[in-house]
Design a protein around this motif. Structure first.
Motif, PDB file in Angstrom:
ATOM      1  N   GLY A 175     -55.452 -56.891  23.492  1.00 34.92           N
ATOM      2  CA  GLY A 175     -54.120 -55.955  24.005  1.00 34.92           C
ATOM      3  C   GLY A 175     -52.956 -56.288  23.105  1.00 34.92           C
ATOM      4  N   PRO A 176     -51.875 -55.450  23.380  1.00 33.77           N
ATOM      5  CA  PRO A 176     -50.692 -55.848  22.377  1.00 33.77           C
ATOM      6  C   PRO A 176     -49.933 -57.064  22.785  1.00 33.77           C
ATOM      7  CG  PRO A 176     -50.678 -53.546  23.550  1.00 33.77           C
ATOM      8  CD  PRO A 176     -52.007 -54.318  24.245  1.00 33.77           C
ATOM      9  N   THR A 177     -49.621 -57.719  21.755  1.00 33.48           N
ATOM     10  CA  THR A 177     -48.698 -58.811  22.116  1.00 33.48           C
ATOM     11  C   THR A 177     -46.995 -58.683  21.925  1.00 33.48           C
ATOM     12  OG1 THR A 177     -49.488 -59.847  20.063  1.00 33.48           O
ATOM     13  CG2 THR A 177     -50.779 -60.573  21.941  1.00 33.48           C
TER      14      THR A 177
ATOM     15  N   PRO B 226     -50.388 -61.847   4.903  1.00 39.37           N
ATOM     16  CA  PRO B 226     -51.781 -61.036   5.412  1.00 39.37           C
ATOM     17  C   PRO B 226     -51.837 -60.959   6.889  1.00 39.37           C
ATOM     18  CG  PRO B 226     -51.943 -62.284   3.515  1.00 39.37           C
ATOM     19  CD  PRO B 226     -50.918 -62.878   3.930  1.00 39.37           C
ATOM     20  N   GLY B 227     -51.454 -62.045   7.405  1.00 38.12           N
ATOM     21  CA  GLY B 227     -51.864 -62.179   8.972  1.00 38.12           C
ATOM     22  C   GLY B 227     -51.049 -61.246   9.627  1.00 38.12           C
ATOM     23  N   ASP B 228     -50.079 -60.751   9.360  1.00 37.29           N
ATOM     24  CA  ASP B 228     -49.086 -59.648   9.903  1.00 37.29           C
ATOM     25  C   ASP B 228     -49.883 -58.312   9.919  1.00 37.29           C
ATOM     26  OD1 ASP B 228     -46.043 -60.939   8.224  1.00 37.29           O
ATOM     27  OD2 ASP B 228     -46.997 -61.628  10.146  1.00 37.29           O
ATOM     28  N   SER B 229     -51.074 -58.175   9.099  1.00 36.43           N
ATOM     29  CA  SER B 229     -51.787 -57.003   9.159  1.00 36.43           C
ATOM     30  C   SER B 229     -52.064 -56.602  10.597  1.00 36.43           C
ATOM     31  CB  SER B 229     -52.706 -56.784   8.279  1.00 36.43           C
ATOM     32  OG  SER B 229     -52.343 -57.287   6.835  1.00 36.43           O
ATOM     33  N   ALA B 230     -51.711 -55.604  10.942  1.00 37.83           N
ATOM     34  CA  ALA B 230     -51.756 -55.081  12.496  1.00 37.83           C
ATOM     35  C   ALA B 230     -51.164 -53.842  12.747  1.00 37.83           C
ATOM     36  CB  ALA B 230     -51.103 -56.165  13.336  1.00 37.83           C
ATOM     37  N   VAL B 231     -51.372 -53.184  13.923  1.00 37.33           N
ATOM     38  CA  VAL B 231     -50.676 -52.193  14.395  1.00 37.33           C
ATOM     39  C   VAL B 231     -49.290 -52.423  15.091  1.00 37.33           C
ATOM     40  CG1 VAL B 231     -50.732 -50.092  15.701  1.00 37.33           C
ATOM     41  CG2 VAL B 231     -52.799 -50.949  14.643  1.00 37.33           C
ATOM     42  N   TYR B 232     -48.341 -51.947  14.830  1.00 40.07           N
ATOM     43  CA  TYR B 232     -46.955 -52.439  15.485  1.00 40.07           C
ATOM     44  C   TYR B 232     -46.528 -51.244  16.216  1.00 40.07           C
ATOM     45  CZ  TYR B 232     -47.070 -56.386  12.438  1.00 40.07           C
ATOM     46  OH  TYR B 232     -47.145 -57.668  11.964  1.00 40.07           O
ATOM     47  N   PHE B 233     -46.164 -51.349  17.368  1.00 37.08           N
ATOM     48  CA  PHE B 233     -45.727 -50.375  18.600  1.00 37.08           C
ATOM     49  C   PHE B 233     -44.351 -50.871  18.880  1.00 37.08           C
ATOM     50  CE2 PHE B 233     -49.401 -48.069  19.383  1.00 37.08           C
ATOM     51  CZ  PHE B 233     -50.404 -48.864  19.519  1.00 37.08           C
ATOM     52  N   CYS B 234     -43.343 -49.672  18.882  1.00 41.51           N
ATOM     53  CA  CYS B 234     -42.007 -50.020  19.232  1.00 41.51           C
ATOM     54  C   CYS B 234     -42.192 -49.237  20.803  1.00 41.51           C
ATOM     55  CB  CYS B 234     -40.810 -49.461  18.539  1.00 41.51           C
ATOM     56  SG  CYS B 234     -41.095 -47.450  18.469  1.00 41.51           S
ATOM     57  N   ALA B 235     -41.430 -49.958  21.525  1.00 47.16           N
ATOM     58  CA  ALA B 235     -41.071 -49.546  23.053  1.00 47.16           C
ATOM     59  C   ALA B 235     -39.838 -49.365  23.425  1.00 47.16           C
ATOM     60  CB  ALA B 235     -42.145 -50.244  23.845  1.00 47.16           C
ATOM     61  N   ALA B 236     -39.585 -48.512  24.292  1.00 47.74           N
ATOM     62  CA  ALA B 236     -38.177 -48.524  25.085  1.00 47.74           C
ATOM     63  C   ALA B 236     -38.266 -48.815  26.567  1.00 47.74           C
ATOM     64  CB  ALA B 236     -37.455 -47.082  24.606  1.00 47.74           C
ATOM     65  N   SER B 237     -37.154 -49.033  27.113  1.00 47.87           N
ATOM     66  CA  SER B 237     -37.327 -49.030  28.858  1.00 47.87           C
ATOM     67  C   SER B 237     -35.974 -49.179  29.248  1.00 47.87           C
ATOM     68  CB  SER B 237     -37.877 -50.429  29.246  1.00 47.87           C
ATOM     69  OG  SER B 237     -38.179 -50.098  30.509  1.00 47.87           O
TER      70      SER B 237
ATOM     71  N   THR C  26     -47.528 -47.899  14.013  1.00 44.82           N
ATOM     72  CA  THR C  26     -47.535 -47.911  12.585  1.00 44.82           C
ATOM     73  C   THR C  26     -48.794 -48.974  12.100  1.00 44.82           C
ATOM     74  OG1 THR C  26     -45.442 -47.325  12.045  1.00 44.82           O
ATOM     75  CG2 THR C  26     -46.283 -48.194  10.323  1.00 44.82           C
ATOM     76  N   THR C  27     -49.581 -48.851  11.386  1.00 42.74           N
ATOM     77  CA  THR C  27     -50.716 -49.680  10.742  1.00 42.74           C
ATOM     78  C   THR C  27     -49.962 -50.197   9.811  1.00 42.74           C
ATOM     79  OG1 THR C  27     -52.314 -48.662  11.803  1.00 42.74           O
ATOM     80  CG2 THR C  27     -52.832 -50.086  10.127  1.00 42.74           C
ATOM     81  N   LEU C  28     -49.675 -51.770   9.630  1.00 37.96           N
ATOM     82  CA  LEU C  28     -49.134 -52.461   8.565  1.00 37.96           C
ATOM     83  C   LEU C  28     -50.405 -53.092   7.798  1.00 37.96           C
ATOM     84  CD1 LEU C  28     -47.000 -53.725   6.773  1.00 37.96           C
ATOM     85  CD2 LEU C  28     -46.690 -55.591   8.717  1.00 37.96           C
ATOM     86  N   GLN C  29     -50.467 -52.902   6.642  1.00 39.36           N
ATOM     87  CA  GLN C  29     -51.383 -53.612   5.833  1.00 39.36           C
ATOM     88  C   GLN C  29     -50.731 -54.661   4.827  1.00 39.36           C
ATOM     89  OE1 GLN C  29     -54.054 -51.615   3.088  1.00 39.36           O
ATOM     90  NE2 GLN C  29     -55.628 -53.310   3.316  1.00 39.36           N
TER      91      GLN C  29
END
Lengths: 112, 116
Positions: free
Chosen positions: A43-45, A82-93, A106-109
């Protein structure tokens, strides 16, 4: 109606360099913004957030910038690892509504 | 301490069948959320429970979708007469329910639903 947009599906950077992930939104009434990180099969963190009354928030290697006039926020990661490689989501509320409105991710490699 | 757990982790079903997805939130969290993520897309809000208040169902895509929560614990998301477009990862999150900037949502690992 996509209220939160991440127009770059992917980003590749070299280890040690800066990663900049961008996000645009359409609703000027959002109260706060968040970035989440997601690894495959997890799940997203939560990563970092910013109130609409601020323009910058920093936490270690992660900084989020908010430009309200442009309805734009960005996440800076310095230095990238390298451990930052992941999908990053922005969100608003909106405050007190609970629900988050996410961008597409956005998938970061980060290459060693 | 245990995080948010979801079951099953994977579910394959045939079109037209009903499915139930379960979420166990973090103990003490009064707020619980359901989202879904279709392939290549962002998370899409479905429903939000906060304490004893009426749930915010504004994100449920059709009347085939429903969710219940028992007190401040387990929640079940039910999809009736599943369709192929229901195929997605269904994510549950919980939070303290403070209604402030500090009210971080913690996500479970999700249930991957495949409708054949």
């Amino acid at each position: 109606d996509q209220q939160v947009k991440q127009n770059s599906p992917s980003l590749s950077v070299q280890e040690g360099r800066i990663s900049i992930l961008n996000c645009d939104y359409t609703n000027s009434m959002f109260d706060y913004f968040l970035w989440y990180k997601k690894y495959p099969a997890e799940g997203p963190t939560f990563l970092i957030s910013i109130s609409s009354i601020k323009d910058k928030n920093e936490d270690g290697r992660f900084t989020v910038f908010l430009n309200k006039s442009a309805k734009h926020l960005s996440l800076h990661i310095v230095p990238s690892q390298p451990g930052d490689s992941a999908v990053y989501f922005c969100a608003a509320s909106f405050l007190n509504t609970g629900k988050l409105i996410f961008g597409q991710g956005t998938t970061l490699q980060v290459k060693p | 301490g245990a995080g948010v757990s979801q079951s099953p982790s994977n579910k394959v079903t045939e079109k037209g069948k009903d499915v139930e997805l379960r979420c166990d939130p973090i103990s003490g969290h009064t707020a619980l959320y359901w989202y879904r993520q279709r392939l290549g897309q962002g998370l899409e809000f479905l429903i939000y429970f906060q304490g004893n208040s009426a749930p915010d169902k504004s994100g449920l895509p059709s009347d085939r979708f429903s969710a219940e929560r028992t007190g401040e614990s387990v929640s079940t998301l039910t999809i009736q007469r599943t369709q192929q477009e229901d195929s997605a990862v269904y994510l549950c999150a919980s939070s303290l329910g403070l209604g402030t900037l500090g009210d971080t949502q913690y996500f479970g690992p999700g249930t991957r639903l495949t409708v054949l």
